[in-house]
Design a protein around this motif. Structure first.
Motif, short mmCIF file in Angstrom:
data_model
loop_
_atom_site.label_atom_id
_atom_site.label_comp_id
_atom_site.label_asym_id
_atom_site.label_seq_id
_atom_site.Cartn_x
_atom_site.Cartn_y
_atom_site.Cartn_z
N GLY A 178 8.11 -26.05 16.62
CA GLY A 178 6.91 -26.80 16.35
C GLY A 178 6.60 -27.77 17.48
N PRO A 179 5.73 -28.72 17.25
CA PRO A 179 5.31 -29.67 18.28
C PRO A 179 6.50 -30.39 18.94
N ALA A 180 6.41 -30.54 20.25
CA ALA A 180 7.38 -31.28 21.07
C ALA A 180 8.79 -30.70 20.99
N SER A 181 8.89 -29.38 20.83
CA SER A 181 10.20 -28.71 20.75
C SER A 181 10.57 -28.08 22.08
N ILE A 182 11.87 -28.00 22.32
CA ILE A 182 12.40 -27.35 23.52
C ILE A 182 13.49 -26.37 23.07
N LYS A 202 5.93 -14.95 19.39
CA LYS A 202 4.60 -15.04 18.79
C LYS A 202 4.17 -16.50 18.94
N PHE A 203 3.19 -16.75 19.81
CA PHE A 203 2.65 -18.09 20.02
C PHE A 203 1.24 -18.14 19.47
N TRP A 204 0.90 -19.19 18.72
CA TRP A 204 -0.47 -19.36 18.24
C TRP A 204 -0.79 -20.84 18.11
N LYS A 205 -2.04 -21.16 18.34
CA LYS A 205 -2.54 -22.54 18.28
C LYS A 205 -1.65 -23.50 19.07
N CYS A 206 -1.35 -23.15 20.31
CA CYS A 206 -0.49 -23.97 21.16
C CYS A 206 -1.30 -24.66 22.25
N ASN A 225 3.03 -29.27 23.38
CA ASN A 225 4.17 -29.66 24.21
C ASN A 225 5.47 -28.94 23.84
N ILE A 226 5.44 -27.62 23.97
CA ILE A 226 6.58 -26.78 23.63
C ILE A 226 7.10 -26.11 24.90
N VAL A 227 8.42 -26.05 25.04
CA VAL A 227 9.05 -25.43 26.20
C VAL A 227 10.08 -24.41 25.74
N LEU A 228 9.98 -23.18 26.27
CA LEU A 228 11.01 -22.15 26.11
C LEU A 228 11.48 -21.81 27.51
N GLU A 229 12.76 -22.04 27.80
CA GLU A 229 13.24 -21.73 29.13
C GLU A 229 14.70 -21.30 29.12
N GLY A 267 9.88 -33.60 17.43
CA GLY A 267 10.33 -32.52 18.26
C GLY A 267 11.82 -32.26 18.08
N VAL A 268 12.22 -31.05 18.44
CA VAL A 268 13.60 -30.62 18.29
C VAL A 268 14.07 -30.00 19.60
N LEU A 269 15.32 -30.26 19.96
CA LEU A 269 15.95 -29.59 21.09
C LEU A 269 16.91 -28.55 20.52
#
Length: 113
Positions: free
Chosen positions: A19-23, A69-73, A43-47, A1-3
């Motif tokens: 990608g996975p586990a990114s914020i 564009k969100f897909w396969k989340c 486990n992706i967060v956009l805030e 994951g990436v912050l």
């Protein structure tokens, strides 16, 4: 994951990919030629991001052009963001989604879906 936090992204021909586990938190994304954010995985967060002036090249809004564009989340949370002045949908959630929460966002001056 990436912050990805408190960054500015501008004048790109692509998008900010998560990608996975990114914020992605507190970013300014503007004047992108097709998309603001793209995301896939778990486990992706956009805030608290501001996304504006996206798709200024007027690419086809029926083919991945807009604020997101969100897909396969699975377990994606899109909350407390501001989307405006976008040629295309402000938030686009596509196929293969499970437990997607798009809440408490502000959107205006978006064209399309």
């Amino acid at each position: 994951g990436v912050l990805v936090q408190n960054c500015e992204f501008r004048y790109s021909t692509g998008a900010v990919y998560l990608g996975p586990a990114s914020i992605a938190r507190g970013n300014l994304v503007h004047h992108m030629s097709q998309n603001g954010f793209k995301a896939w995985g778990t486990n992706i967060v956009l805030e608290m991001n501001e996304v504006h002036n996206i798709n200024w090249r007027r690419m086809n809004i029926n083919f991945e052009a807009g604020g997101t564009k969100f897909w396969k989340c699975t377990n994606l949370f899109c909350r407390n963001n501001v989307f405006h002045d976008i040629y295309g949908p402000c938030v686009w959630s596509d196929y293969g989604q499970e437990n997607i929460q798009i809440i408490s966002n502000t959107a205006y001056n978006c064209w399309g879906i």
